[in-house]
Write a protein that holds these residues in place. Structure first.
Motif, mmCIF file in Angstrom:
data_model
loop_
_atom_site.group_PDB
_atom_site.id
_atom_site.type_symbol
_atom_site.label_atom_id
_atom_site.label_comp_id
_atom_site.label_asym_id
_atom_site.label_seq_id
_atom_site.Cartn_x
_atom_site.Cartn_y
_atom_site.Cartn_z
ATOM 1 N N ALA A 21 0.838 -1.210 0.000
ATOM 2 C CA ALA A 21 0.000 0.000 0.000
ATOM 3 C C ALA A 21 0.870 1.255 0.000
ATOM 4 O O ALA A 21 0.556 2.236 -0.684
ATOM 5 N N GLY A 22 1.986 1.211 0.736
ATOM 6 C CA GLY A 22 2.854 2.381 0.842
ATOM 7 C C GLY A 22 3.545 2.713 -0.469
ATOM 8 O O GLY A 22 3.686 3.891 -0.829
ATOM 9 N N VAL A 41 8.533 6.578 4.728
ATOM 10 C CA VAL A 41 9.373 6.120 5.839
ATOM 11 C C VAL A 41 9.085 4.646 6.109
ATOM 12 O O VAL A 41 7.931 4.266 6.325
ATOM 13 N N GLY A 50 7.779 -5.827 4.239
ATOM 14 C CA GLY A 50 6.347 -6.128 4.255
ATOM 15 C C GLY A 50 6.047 -7.570 3.938
ATOM 16 O O GLY A 50 6.940 -8.419 3.793
ATOM 17 N N ILE A 156 13.686 3.379 9.684
ATOM 18 C CA ILE A 156 13.106 4.268 10.693
ATOM 19 C C ILE A 156 11.748 3.724 11.094
ATOM 20 O O ILE A 156 10.881 3.508 10.243
ATOM 21 N N ALA A 196 1.107 0.627 7.307
ATOM 22 C CA ALA A 196 2.128 -0.103 8.071
ATOM 23 C C ALA A 196 1.803 -1.585 8.277
ATOM 24 O O ALA A 196 2.344 -2.225 9.182
ATOM 25 N N TRP A 216 2.545 -17.236 10.127
ATOM 26 C CA TRP A 216 2.070 -17.084 8.755
ATOM 27 C C TRP A 216 2.242 -15.635 8.330
ATOM 28 O O TRP A 216 2.893 -15.342 7.346
ATOM 29 N N TYR A 217 1.658 -14.715 9.098
ATOM 30 C CA TYR A 217 1.791 -13.321 8.694
ATOM 31 C C TYR A 217 3.171 -12.814 9.069
ATOM 32 O O TYR A 217 3.814 -13.339 9.967
ATOM 33 N N ALA A 218 3.633 -11.788 8.338
ATOM 34 C CA ALA A 218 4.995 -11.293 8.524
ATOM 35 C C ALA A 218 5.258 -10.977 10.002
ATOM 36 O O ALA A 218 4.511 -10.213 10.608
ATOM 37 N N ASN A 222 3.640 -5.407 13.183
ATOM 38 C CA ASN A 222 3.427 -5.384 14.630
ATOM 39 C C ASN A 222 2.254 -4.502 15.056
ATOM 40 O O ASN A 222 2.204 -4.059 16.201
ATOM 41 N N SER A 224 1.447 -1.459 14.071
ATOM 42 C CA SER A 224 1.610 0.010 14.049
ATOM 43 C C SER A 224 0.464 0.657 13.269
ATOM 44 O O SER A 224 0.018 1.757 13.600
ATOM 45 N N ALA A 407 -4.374 2.839 4.028
ATOM 46 C CA ALA A 407 -4.470 1.943 2.869
ATOM 47 C C ALA A 407 -3.954 0.564 3.243
ATOM 48 O O ALA A 407 -3.135 0.417 4.153
ATOM 49 N N GLY A 408 -4.427 -0.445 2.512
ATOM 50 C CA GLY A 408 -3.967 -1.827 2.723
ATOM 51 C C GLY A 408 -4.512 -2.385 4.031
ATOM 52 O O GLY A 408 -5.684 -2.174 4.371
ATOM 53 N N SER A 420 -2.357 -6.654 -4.818
ATOM 54 C CA SER A 420 -2.723 -5.690 -5.870
ATOM 55 C C SER A 420 -3.761 -4.689 -5.359
ATOM 56 O O SER A 420 -3.683 -3.481 -5.650
ATOM 57 N N SER A 422 -4.171 -3.768 -2.244
ATOM 58 C CA SER A 422 -3.543 -2.886 -1.254
ATOM 59 C C SER A 422 -2.777 -1.772 -1.960
ATOM 60 O O SER A 422 -2.839 -0.604 -1.563
HETATM 61 C C1 LIG Z 1 2.181 -15.302 3.861
HETATM 62 C C2 LIG Z 1 1.379 -14.385 2.995
HETATM 63 C C3 LIG Z 1 1.035 -14.780 1.731
HETATM 64 C C4 LIG Z 1 0.335 -13.933 0.907
HETATM 65 N N1 LIG Z 1 0.052 -14.357 -0.346
HETATM 66 C C5 LIG Z 1 -0.497 -13.507 -1.221
HETATM 67 C C6 LIG Z 1 -0.647 -13.895 -2.575
HETATM 68 O O1 LIG Z 1 -0.305 -15.015 -2.968
HETATM 69 N N2 LIG Z 1 -1.165 -12.990 -3.440
HETATM 70 C C7 LIG Z 1 -1.530 -11.736 -3.052
HETATM 71 O O2 LIG Z 1 -1.965 -10.955 -3.910
HETATM 72 N N3 LIG Z 1 -1.424 -11.346 -1.760
HETATM 73 C C8 LIG Z 1 -0.908 -12.199 -0.838
HETATM 74 N N4 LIG Z 1 -0.759 -11.813 0.470
HETATM 75 C C9 LIG Z 1 -1.345 -10.540 0.915
HETATM 76 C C10 LIG Z 1 -0.461 -9.319 0.686
HETATM 77 O O3 LIG Z 1 0.854 -9.622 0.980
HETATM 78 C C11 LIG Z 1 -0.982 -8.173 1.577
HETATM 79 O O4 LIG Z 1 -2.344 -7.996 1.272
HETATM 80 C C12 LIG Z 1 -0.265 -6.848 1.347
HETATM 81 O O5 LIG Z 1 1.121 -6.990 1.482
HETATM 82 C C13 LIG Z 1 -0.766 -5.790 2.335
HETATM 83 O O6 LIG Z 1 -0.148 -4.569 2.037
HETATM 84 P P1 LIG Z 1 0.233 -3.503 3.184
HETATM 85 O O7 LIG Z 1 0.985 -2.412 2.531
HETATM 86 O O8 LIG Z 1 -0.973 -3.175 3.968
HETATM 87 O O9 LIG Z 1 1.216 -4.285 4.168
HETATM 88 P P2 LIG Z 1 2.732 -4.726 3.876
HETATM 89 O O10 LIG Z 1 2.925 -5.010 2.443
HETATM 90 O O11 LIG Z 1 3.051 -5.787 4.844
HETATM 91 O O12 LIG Z 1 3.566 -3.414 4.216
HETATM 92 C C14 LIG Z 1 3.634 -2.827 5.495
HETATM 93 C C15 LIG Z 1 4.963 -2.078 5.607
HETATM 94 O O13 LIG Z 1 4.969 -1.224 6.745
HETATM 95 C C16 LIG Z 1 6.245 -1.297 7.376
HETATM 96 N N5 LIG Z 1 6.064 -0.877 8.776
HETATM 97 C C17 LIG Z 1 5.393 -1.528 9.753
HETATM 98 N N6 LIG Z 1 5.396 -0.809 10.875
HETATM 99 C C18 LIG Z 1 6.061 0.331 10.614
HETATM 100 C C19 LIG Z 1 6.396 1.476 11.391
HETATM 101 N N7 LIG Z 1 5.997 1.596 12.659
HETATM 102 N N8 LIG Z 1 7.138 2.467 10.817
HETATM 103 C C20 LIG Z 1 7.547 2.367 9.520
HETATM 104 N N9 LIG Z 1 7.248 1.294 8.732
HETATM 105 C C21 LIG Z 1 6.506 0.297 9.276
HETATM 106 C C22 LIG Z 1 6.640 -2.745 7.196
HETATM 107 O O14 LIG Z 1 8.025 -2.945 7.364
HETATM 108 C C23 LIG Z 1 6.146 -3.018 5.774
HETATM 109 O O15 LIG Z 1 7.116 -2.719 4.806
HETATM 110 C C24 LIG Z 1 -0.065 -12.650 1.355
HETATM 111 C C25 LIG Z 1 0.278 -12.247 2.657
HETATM 112 C C26 LIG Z 1 1.002 -13.108 3.456
HETATM 113 C C27 LIG Z 1 1.383 -12.662 4.837
#
Ligand SMILES: Cc1cc2nc3c(=O)[nH]c(=O)nc-3n(C[C@H](O)[C@H](O)[C@H](O)COP(=O)(O)OP(=O)(O)OC[C@H]3O[C@@H](n4cnc5c(N)ncnc54)[C@H](O)[C@@H]3O)c2cc1C
Length: 619
Positions: A21-22, A41, A50, A156, A196, A216-218, A222, A224, A407-408, A420, A422
């Motif tokens: 999303a970011g 950031v 992520g 950061i 985040a 399972w999830y990253a 955490n 945030s 977002a996301g 996609s 997100s």
């Molecule tokens: C195991 C697994 C399998 C998946 N498989 C699929 C798949 O096959 N196909 C598909 O389309 N989707 C899949 N997904 C879903 C997809 O990965 C998520 O929907 C998407 O990544 C969510 O986007 P996001 O930006 O919200 O979170 P993320 O992509 O996780 O990004 C969050 C970011 O915020 C950063 N962050 C967190 N806290 C802070 C803070 N306090 N300060 C600064 N930065 C911070 C993190 O380091 C990270 O980079 C899967 C997810 C997982 C966990």
């Protein structure tokens, strides 16, 4: 404090978190805000951060509108069905109508897409999924963000949002610290987009001891995304709607490609189709929802969990048939090599070759997130052309704090966005944030040095606490005057696990257990004032823990408020075991008062926009 140098940065759009999303938000902010200052950031390094850090094998949300494969309405119906009726259809539709354009950009940027040799279209894995060679998915989208931002800050961690002191309820930026240098960073910004990620490790994981960290999830997600807005009084929605995943045991390897592409299926230890066995019992609990197609994810979990409790486990995935086909065997392995290498390693270590042995499945510990088959997160405004008045307050994806967008995983109510969707939601939020600035809504923001300095003291306090308290260590890491991040984390996980519906109780909880859980969480919060950090890495752990703890309070309050079992298989309210559409066909919305720390909750109507509109057209 002098040893922690302070850096100031003033900008227009601040993106917190450079995941899917970011990166989408950073890219799109530049498109609409040509002359604006855009900063992203990231806690890790956006090239590999992520949930998509390791790559993916499928893009799980693609309509295929150009070929008439699906329309946004179809996706709304799908998500609504899977979430047992409880989604924000305005948000889901808005994401779905834009997601294809996002995927087409990924294709242009060089993401290797698999093609159907007969039709030339993207190769489908399922109705919504298309297959990719996705090891480099994250570096590719990171490049787009890097080319768009004025600056990307890696390493950061953002710990707090800054609030405008001139106008109430308006954001003014964010602060955090560099986990390598220990410097303090102040970002004064006209708008903030929180992206985040979700929250793992708030419930005790199955993998403990030597396996701890395997989830399972990253593990670095955490909460945030939730704690930052909750702390400043933003409204949240559906935080009770935690997700439990059915995955290959111990490695959490994904099952989607196995079910959809390899056509494998599950059975109990006696080789029986156990899902059928639980049909009548499930119907008793949820009524006609069990007859919906496809069966909602939580209800499939429910049959799995009940069968295991009844002694029918272990549950296996039948791979030995599909793996006789060399092509499918290759796909089965590649699916892990592109995304979850650890599962292949686990099987090797346990002498499992899925061609000859059916591997075990398990249900995971619960996670809190907003982009998968679940929709916990912030309560945001929808788009002006779709949203009913209760869901609209001026700017798409803006939280109930002016200038604060999400977002996301951050955004609640809109499930099944995946990677996609997100990225797409990040784009939508950024477009709205730029409009907010152009409409002069961000003029005259005042953030005093005092506000920033107070946060600086709070952020580095765990280092000071440790400095003093280490002198009182009585043995090992035990000290009467500080708590370490790992001790605090394990205490949090036990509270959530045992009282709020984790694996210890087979996802069961009730009003009394939740009440006790809330008491214990309050005492934990008090003790976290004494969290100590021996170095900068532990300082990050300390702040991750504080964000997890605040997220957990919100989850517990929501779980207490919804007096029904809406999603059996995700969690059970033992005192309200049945789905109750008469009283609970609604969204739950909470707000924590930043001054008192008290949560208030309300029911908000869930509008079924897609079929309502169709009904109106027909009449
Ligand atoms: C195991 C697994 C399998 C998946 N498989 C699929 C798949 O096959 N196909 C598909 O389309 N989707 C899949 N997904 C879903 C997809 O990965 C998520 O929907 C998407 O990544 C969510 O986007 P996001 O930006 O919200 O979170 P993320 O992509 O996780 O990004 C969050 C970011 O915020 C950063 N962050 C967190 N806290 C802070 C803070 N306090 N300060 C600064 N930065 C911070 C993190 O380091 C990270 O980079 C899967 C997810 C997982 C966990």
């Amino acid at each position: 404090m002098a040893k922690h140098k302070t850096h100031y940065e003033d900008c227009d759009v601040l993106v917190v978190g450079g995941g899917m999303a970011g990166t989408g938000a950073t890219f799109e902010a530049r498109h609409w805000g040509r002359d604006m200052k855009i900063i992203c950031v990231e806690k890790a390094n956006i090239d590999r951060s992520g949930a998509v850090a390791q790559g993916l094998y499928a893009i799980n949300c693609y309509m295929g509108m150009q070929w008439g494969e699906n329309q946004p309405e179809d996706h709304v119906r799908y998500a609504r069905n899977d979430l047992m009726g409880m989604v924000r259809e305005d948000l889901g539709y808005d994401m779905a109508r834009h997601v294809d354009s996002t995927v087409h950009m990924f294709d242009e940027w060089g993401l290797p897409m698999m093609k159907n040799e007969k039709t030339g279209r993207y190769l489908r894995e399922g109705k919504w999924q298309i297959m990719i060679h996705g090891e480099s998915y994250k570096p590719i989208v990171a490049e787009a963000a890097k080319k768009s931002a004025d600056k990307i800050y890696n390493r950061i961690m953002i710990t707090h949002l800054l609030m405008d002191e001139a106008q109430e309820n308006r954001v003014g930026g964010a602060v955090g610290f560099n986990m390598r240098t220990g410097d303090f960073h102040v970002f004064r910004s006209k708008t903030v987009i929180v992206a985040a990620g979700g929250a793992s490790h708030i419930f005790k994981p199955r993998a403990v001891g030597e396996g701890m960290g395997r989830t399972w999830y990253a593990p670095w997600s955490n909460g945030s995304a939730y704690a930052l807005p909750i702390a400043v009084g933003a409204k949240m929605t559906q935080m009770e709607n935690r997700i439990v995943l059915c995955r290959f045991k111990d490695g959490y390897g994904p099952v989607g490609a196995y079910f959809l592409h390899l056509k494998t299926y599950t059975q109990n230890a006696n080789g029986e189709n156990y899902e059928k066995k639980w049909y009548d019992q499930t119907k008793e609990l949820v009524g006609e929802y069990i007859d919906h197609h496809p069966t909602p994810t939580c209800l499939r979990n429910h049959a799995f969990i009940q069968e295991t409790i009844a002694g029918g486990g272990p549950i296996h995935m039948v791979t030995t048939e599909a793996f006789q086909d060399p092509h499918l065997e290759t796909v089965g392995w590649e699916n892990f090599l592109g995304m979850t290498v650890g599962q292949a390693v686990v099987w090797a270590s346990q002498n499992i070759d899925p061609k000859y042995t059916n591997p075990e499945l398990t249900t995971s510990e619960p996670y809190v997130m907003g982009s998968h088959a679940t929709c916990s997160g912030a309560w945001v405004s929808g788009p002006e052309d779709l949203s009913p008045p209760e869901y609209f307050w001026g700017y798409n994806r803006m939280l109930t704090i002016d200038g604060l967008f999400g977002a996301g995983d951050t955004v609640g109510g809109s499930a099944h966005k995946f990677s996609s969707g997100s990225f797409t939601e990040g784009r939508l939020a950024a477009k709205a944030a730029v409009k907010y600035i152009n409409d002069k809504k961000a003029d005259g923001i005042k953030v005093t040095d005092k506000q920033c300095e107070d946060f600086k003291v709070a952020i580095f306090k765990p280092l000071e606490t440790y400095q003093v308290a280490q002198n009182e260590i009585t043995g090992g890491t035990v000290s009467p005057s500080y708590i370490s991040p790992i001790q605090g984390l394990q205490r949090l996980q036990r509270i959530m696990d045992e009282y709020v519906g984790g694996i210890a109780t087979n996802y069961m909880t009730n009003g009394n257990m939740l009440k006790r859980g809330l008491e214990l969480l309050t005492w934990l919060e008090e003790d976290l004032e004494k969290v100590g950090a021996e170095d900068l890495h532990q300082l990050m752990r300390a702040w991750e823990l504080k964000h997890r703890a605040l997220t957990s309070q919100c989850v517990t309050e929501h779980t207490m408020f919804r007096e029904e079992t809406r999603w059996p298989g995700y969690y059970y309210r033992g005192d309200h075991m049945k789905l109750d559409d008469d009283n609970w066909h609604c969204l739950t919305v909470s707000r924590r008062d930043p001054k008192t720390g008290k949560f208030s909750l309300e029911k908000v109507p869930v509008y079924h926009i897609v079929d309502e509109n169709e009904k109106k057209k027909a009449s």
